[in-house]
Design an enzyme around this catalytic site. Structure first.
Site, short mmCIF file in Angstrom:
data_model
loop_
_atom_site.label_atom_id
_atom_site.label_comp_id
_atom_site.label_asym_id
_atom_site.label_seq_id
_atom_site.Cartn_x
_atom_site.Cartn_y
_atom_site.Cartn_z
N ASP A 45 0.80 -1.01 -0.04
CA ASP A 45 0.04 -0.50 -0.10
C ASP A 45 0.92 0.92 0.50
O ASP A 45 0.20 1.69 -0.10
CB ASP A 45 -1.20 -0.27 1.02
N SER A 46 2.18 1.03 -0.18
CA SER A 46 3.43 1.99 -0.07
C SER A 46 3.23 2.94 -1.95
O SER A 46 3.56 4.03 -1.89
CB SER A 46 4.49 1.68 -0.28
N ASP A 84 -1.08 -5.89 -0.11
CA ASP A 84 -1.52 -5.35 1.12
C ASP A 84 -3.08 -5.39 0.73
O ASP A 84 -4.08 -4.64 0.16
CB ASP A 84 -0.38 -4.22 1.14
N LYS A 114 -1.31 -9.62 2.61
CA LYS A 114 -1.08 -8.40 3.88
C LYS A 114 -2.28 -7.67 4.71
O LYS A 114 -2.22 -6.85 3.82
CB LYS A 114 0.72 -8.11 3.80
N GLU A 116 -1.82 -5.29 8.19
CA GLU A 116 -1.27 -5.05 9.32
C GLU A 116 -1.74 -5.21 11.21
O GLU A 116 -2.60 -5.44 11.28
CB GLU A 116 -0.29 -3.81 9.51
N GLU A 183 9.17 -4.32 10.50
CA GLU A 183 9.44 -3.21 10.05
C GLU A 183 10.24 -2.40 11.09
O GLU A 183 9.28 -2.05 12.14
CB GLU A 183 7.85 -2.78 9.00
O1 KIV Z 1 3.66 -1.44 1.19
C1 KIV Z 1 4.64 -1.66 1.83
O2 KIV Z 1 5.64 -1.55 1.03
C2 KIV Z 1 4.94 -2.64 2.93
C3 KIV Z 1 6.55 -3.22 3.09
C4 KIV Z 1 7.05 -2.19 3.05
C5 KIV Z 1 6.83 -3.91 3.78
O3 KIV Z 1 4.19 -2.25 3.61
NA NA Z 2 2.17 -1.51 3.39
#
Ligand code: KIV
Ligand code: NA
Length: 265
Positions: A45-46, A84, A114, A116, A183
């Protein structure tokens, strides 16, 4: 090379082979990263920051994640593809989480999702796994909670938070998570968690004791100017290369050097 699965992940941990992961958000980049021999690609989600230019990961939607995930999944032949679940898509209720998770699996072709968090989301994690969806955990600095944390500083430096992180990791492991991102936590704590869980630990700013490492590709390849936390290494200078390429193109067009006769019909 054959397709990496969650089973391959477990075998790699058993064998002591490090697991490599980078993010990707689009077809072209994912194709390059997959062909280069990465074990796993994360549609993080980055994308909210890296693709859309938002200040944090909170604004990105399920639809936007699906768009990125489909684009990546189309390009990948070898790596395990993880996506994510965005902020708000799994926190409201177990049912809503399962509905969004099923949608994300059906519409994208990714291999796993994924989420959190630890004990607070454990029932949701179990529901997804019961539905046949491999779940990748994420503990420590969980960016969807940036407003609660008040920034992106290192997590679990104090005893109480470190102990909670170990309990969370054990709970996720028992629930059946195949991997857990750790992280921005102390290296010693990440190594301890790695010893205590069957799940593959994937570190980012969590030291060398993890089973694997992940970075945002644009950070790792030197495309994100001005972002250089201590844990980050630039493995290439793609930003500079792109700048040079653009300048060279501009120069060639301005001076009449491009296109040439050979480049014309
Ligand atoms: O969203 C992301 O890029 C991440 C990673 C950096 C683990 O969750
Ligand atoms: Na993320």
């Amino acid at each position: 090379k054959k397709k990496i699965t969650t089973k391959t992940f477990a075998e790699m941990k058993q064998a002591g082979e490090k697991v490599t992961m980078l993010t990707a958000y689009d077809f072209t980049t994912a194709g390059i990263i997959d062909s280069a021999g990465i074990d796993s690609i994360l549609i993080g989600d980055s994308a909210s920051n890296v693709m859309a230019g938002n200040a944090n990961t909170l604004p990105i939607s399920v639809d936007e994640m699906i768009y990125h995930a489909r684009s990546v999944a189309r390009a990948v032949n070898h790596a395990l593809v993880v996506c994510d679940m965005p902020f708000g898509s799994y926190q409201i209720s177990r049912e809503e989480a399962l509905r969004n998770a099923c949608r994300m699996m059906k519409e994208t072709g990714v291999d796993a999702l994924k989420l959190e968090g630890g004990i607070e989301i454990i029932d949701t994690v179990k529901s997804l796994i019961d539905a046949g969806i491999p779940v990748h955990g994420h503990l420590g600095l969980t960016p969807q909670s940036v407003n609660k944390f008040g920034g992106y500083g290192i997590r679990a430096k104090e005893e109480a938070e470190a102990e909670k992180l170990i309990s969370d990791a054990i709970a996720l492991d028992k629930a059946g998570c195949f991997a857990i991102v750790l992280e921005k936590v102390p290296a010693k704590l990440a190594a301890e968690v790695t010893r205590q869980v069957k799940a593959v630990t994937i570190g980012i700013g969590a030291g060398a004791g993890c089973d694997g490492q992940v970075l945002v590709y644009a950070d790792a390849l030197g495309m994100t100017k001005g972002f250089k936390p201590k844990f980050l290494r630039h493995f290439a200078h793609v930003g500079e290369e792109m700048t040079k390429g653009v300048q060279s193109y501009v120069d060639a067009v301005k001076t009449g050097g491009y296109p040439s006769a050979e480049e014309s019909y």
